[in-house]
Design a protein around this motif. Structure first.
Motif, PDB file in Angstrom:
ATOM      1  N   ASP A 140       0.853  -1.192   0.000  1.00 39.96           N
ATOM      2  CA  ASP A 140       0.000   0.000   0.000  1.00 39.96           C
ATOM      3  C   ASP A 140       0.889   1.242   0.000  1.00 39.96           C
ATOM      4  N   GLY A 141       0.661   2.123  -0.953  1.00 34.71           N
ATOM      5  CA  GLY A 141       1.499   3.291  -1.139  1.00 34.71           C
ATOM      6  C   GLY A 141       2.442   3.165  -2.313  1.00 34.71           C
ATOM      7  N   VAL A 142       2.555   1.951  -2.865  1.00 31.01           N
ATOM      8  CA  VAL A 142       3.391   1.695  -4.035  1.00 31.01           C
ATOM      9  C   VAL A 142       2.512   1.785  -5.288  1.00 31.01           C
ATOM     10  N   PRO A 143       2.999   2.339  -6.399  1.00 31.43           N
ATOM     11  CA  PRO A 143       2.209   2.332  -7.631  1.00 31.43           C
ATOM     12  C   PRO A 143       1.849   0.906  -8.049  1.00 31.43           C
ATOM     13  N   VAL A 144       0.590   0.707  -8.450  1.00 26.74           N
ATOM     14  CA  VAL A 144       0.084  -0.629  -8.765  1.00 26.74           C
ATOM     15  C   VAL A 144      -0.522  -0.631 -10.169  1.00 26.74           C
ATOM     16  N   VAL A 145      -0.142  -1.638 -10.940  1.00 28.28           N
ATOM     17  CA  VAL A 145      -0.708  -1.845 -12.275  1.00 28.28           C
ATOM     18  C   VAL A 145      -1.493  -3.155 -12.252  1.00 28.28           C
ATOM     19  N   VAL A 146      -2.779  -3.091 -12.523  1.00 22.23           N
ATOM     20  CA  VAL A 146      -3.629  -4.276 -12.533  1.00 22.23           C
ATOM     21  C   VAL A 146      -3.713  -4.791 -13.964  1.00 22.23           C
ATOM     22  N   SER A 162       0.942  -4.061 -24.987  1.00 20.96           N
ATOM     23  CA  SER A 162      -0.041  -3.925 -23.916  1.00 20.96           C
ATOM     24  C   SER A 162      -0.360  -2.440 -23.744  1.00 20.96           C
ATOM     25  N   TYR A 163      -1.520  -2.150 -23.145  1.00 20.52           N
ATOM     26  CA  TYR A 163      -2.032  -0.786 -23.112  1.00 20.52           C
ATOM     27  C   TYR A 163      -2.346  -0.381 -21.679  1.00 20.52           C
ATOM     28  N   LEU A 164      -1.748   0.717 -21.228  1.00 22.94           N
ATOM     29  CA  LEU A 164      -1.827   1.118 -19.827  1.00 22.94           C
ATOM     30  C   LEU A 164      -2.511   2.464 -19.697  1.00 22.94           C
ATOM     31  N   GLY A 165      -3.328   2.601 -18.650  1.00 27.32           N
ATOM     32  CA  GLY A 165      -3.985   3.870 -18.419  1.00 27.32           C
ATOM     33  C   GLY A 165      -4.907   3.815 -17.221  1.00 27.32           C
ATOM     34  N   ARG A 166      -5.755   4.819 -17.094  1.00 32.66           N
ATOM     35  CA  ARG A 166      -6.785   4.847 -16.057  1.00 32.66           C
ATOM     36  C   ARG A 166      -7.809   5.920 -16.401  1.00 32.66           C
ATOM     37  N   GLY A 167      -9.030   5.677 -16.005  1.00 35.02           N
ATOM     38  CA  GLY A 167     -10.073   6.669 -16.203  1.00 35.02           C
ATOM     39  C   GLY A 167     -10.444   6.876 -17.659  1.00 35.02           C
ATOM     40  N   PRO A 200      -5.675   2.086  -0.519  1.00 39.32           N
ATOM     41  CA  PRO A 200      -6.067   3.493  -0.633  1.00 39.32           C
ATOM     42  C   PRO A 200      -4.899   4.458  -0.783  1.00 39.32           C
ATOM     43  N   ALA A 201      -3.699   4.054  -0.359  1.00 39.72           N
ATOM     44  CA  ALA A 201      -2.541   4.944  -0.471  1.00 39.72           C
ATOM     45  C   ALA A 201      -1.788   4.758  -1.785  1.00 39.72           C
ATOM     46  N   SER A 202      -2.176   3.778  -2.581  1.00 37.88           N
ATOM     47  CA  SER A 202      -1.477   3.503  -3.834  1.00 37.88           C
ATOM     48  C   SER A 202      -2.096   4.255  -5.002  1.00 37.88           C
ATOM     49  N   SER A 203      -1.269   4.549  -5.976  1.00 35.63           N
ATOM     50  CA  SER A 203      -1.732   5.074  -7.252  1.00 35.63           C
ATOM     51  C   SER A 203      -1.962   3.873  -8.162  1.00 35.63           C
ATOM     52  N   CYS A 204      -3.221   3.639  -8.556  1.00 35.36           N
ATOM     53  CA  CYS A 204      -3.574   2.409  -9.261  1.00 35.36           C
ATOM     54  C   CYS A 204      -3.877   2.687 -10.735  1.00 35.36           C
ATOM     55  N   MET A 205      -3.331   1.855 -11.577  1.00 34.88           N
ATOM     56  CA  MET A 205      -3.527   1.926 -13.023  1.00 34.88           C
ATOM     57  C   MET A 205      -3.980   0.558 -13.523  1.00 34.88           C
ATOM     58  N   GLY A 206      -4.462   0.524 -14.741  1.00 30.66           N
ATOM     59  CA  GLY A 206      -4.816  -0.746 -15.361  1.00 30.66           C
ATOM     60  C   GLY A 206      -3.974  -0.988 -16.592  1.00 30.66           C
ATOM     61  N   MET A 207      -3.797  -2.257 -16.933  1.00 31.13           N
ATOM     62  CA  MET A 207      -3.092  -2.583 -18.170  1.00 31.13           C
ATOM     63  C   MET A 207      -3.828  -3.707 -18.875  1.00 31.13           C
TER      64      MET A 207
END
Length: 331
Positions: free
Chosen positions: A90-96, A141-146, A112-119
Motif C-alpha cells: 500500500d502506497g506503491v504504484p500498482v498496475v492491474v 499492452s495498453y496502460l492507463g486509467r479513467g 487506498p494509499a497507492s496510485s492504481c492503473m490498469g493494463m
C-alpha cells in the motif's frame, strides 16, 4: 527497479521473465505446484519472445517492498491476493493486468494509499505446466486509467515496462476495457468444448455463437453509454458498426481475430484454468456482460447461456459437445 508481480501464471510469468531479462529485480507470488517449480527451477519462457529462463524470488506473498507492483491474478482471485500483500505494497504504484471491468476499482479500494492503473494485455500465453510459459501471440499492452488522457505517471510506468515488452500509455482506458471485453468473448466457447480458439472460429456453427456473444457485448456497452477505446484495430466506430450487422456478416470479426492470432493453438485463459482444475473468471467476462445488461434494463441471453455452460464444465470436469453450445445459444 524492484518490481513485485502478484500472480505468476501465464501473463505474470511472461512479464516476470521479460522484466528480469531486462535487468529489473523481480519477485513473484505463486501457490502450490507453481511456487515449488519456480523456487526449484525458475520460470522458463518459450514462443514469441524467444527462449528465456530466469530465476526470481518467489513466495506466497511478497517479502520485499517493491517500487512497482503488477497484479496478474485471475479476476476472481484479485481481492484476496491484493489483501494478502496490502501491508507491504500500500502506497506503491500498482498496475492491474487483468480481464474484466473491476480490477482497478478493487485495487483502489484495498490499497487506498497507492496510485492504481490498469493494463490490458493482448499477449496470448499458455501456462499448463508449473514454471513454464509458452507465448503463442506477441502484442503490445495498453496502460492507463479513467477516461482522459494518460498522465505523467502512466507514461513513466509504461516506459519502465517497455524496457522489457512494448507497453503504450493510452487515453480512454475505461472504454478500452470494454473493447478488451469484446476480444475476451473468444474465451468461453473454446473452454466449453475443449478446443483451441482457432478450431472454434474455424467451425462455422461455433463461430456464429462467438460472434453473437461479441455483438451482444457491444450492444450492452452502447446502452451503458460506453465509448470504446482503440485496441488492436478495434475502436468505437468499428464496433458500433459491427453491432448493427446481421450475424452472418458479423462473423467476420472473430474470423479476422483468428487470422491475426496465427496457427499456434491458443487455448484461451478460461480453458487453461479448467485444465488446471481451477475456478475460471467467466463471471468477470461473459458474466460481467449479463450484470451490465441488467443495469441497462436489458437481457443478455447469449452471454448468460455461455456463463452457465462454463460453470457446468467446471462442475463436471469435462468438456461438452459443440451441439450443446449451439442448442443453448439460439442466436
Amino acid at each position: 527497479m524492484r518490481i513485485g508481480i502478484i500472480g505468476a501464471g501465464a501473463l505474470g510469468g511472461t512479464f516476470a521473465v521479460l522484466l528480469a531479462r531486462a535487468g529489473h529485480d523481480v519477485e513473484v507470488t505463486a501457490r502450490g505446484a507453481s511456487l515449488a517449480a519456480i523456487r526449484e527451477g525458475g520460470i522458463g519462457l518459450t514462443g514469441g519472445y524467444g527462449e528465456a529462463h530466469e530465476r526470481v524470488a518467489a513466495g506466497e506473498v511478497l517479502t520485499q517492498r517493491p517500487e512497482l507492483v503488477l497484479v496478474c491474478t485471475k479476476a476472481q482471485d484479485a481481492a484476496a491476493a491484493i489483501a494478502a500483500n496490502a501491508g507491504l505494497v500500500d502506497g506503491v504504484p500498482v498496475v492491474v493486468v487483468q480481464n474484466g471491468l473491476e480490477g482497478v476499482a478493487t485495487a483502489e479500494r484495498l490499497l487506498p494509499a497507492s496510485s492504481c492503473m490498469g493494463m490490458l494485455s493482448i499477449i496470448a500465453a499458455n501456462y499448463t505446466e508449473p514454471g513454464r510459459v509458452r507465448v503463442t501471440t506477441t502484442a503490445a499492452s495498453y496502460l492507463g486509467r479513467g477516461d482522459g488522457e494518460p498522465d505523467d505517471e502512466c507514461r513513466r510506468v509504461a516506459a519502465v515496462l517497455s524496457s522489457a515488452v512494448p507497453v503504450i500509455a493510452i487515453a480512454g482506458f475505461r472504454g478500452a476495457q470494454w473493447t478488451k471485453l469484446v476480444v475476451n468473448m473468444l474465451n468461453a466457447v473454446p473452454a466449453i468444448v475443449g478446443r483451441s480458439v482457432q478450431d472454434v472460429v474455424d467451425d462455422r456453427r461455433l463461430r456464429r455463437v462467438v460472434a453473437a456473444s461479441m455483438r451482444e457485448t457491444v450492444r450492452v456497452a452502447v446502452a451503458r453509454g460506453v465509448r470504446f477505446g482503440s485496441l488492436q484495430g478495434l475502436g468505437d466506430r468499428r464496433l458500433r458498426f459491427f453491432a448493427r450487422l446481421p450475424l452472418w456478416l458479423g462473423q467476420l470479426l472473430p474470423y479476422f481475430m483468428r487470422v491475426r492470432m496465427g496457427d499456434v493453438p491458443n487455448l484461451g485463459s478460461t480453458q487453461q484454468s479448467l485444465r488446471r482444475g481451477q475456478r475460471t473468471e467467466i463471471d468477470y467476462l461473459n458474466g460481467a456482460v449479463v450484470r451490465e445488461a441488467e443495469l441497462a434494463g436489458m437481457d443478455a441471453p447469449v452471454n448468460r447461456a455461455l456463463t452457465a455452460l462454463v460453470h457446468e464444465v467446471e462442475q463436471a470436469g469435462a468438456s461438452l459437445p459443440a451441439e450443446r453450445v449451439v442448442s443453448a445459444v439460439r442466436a
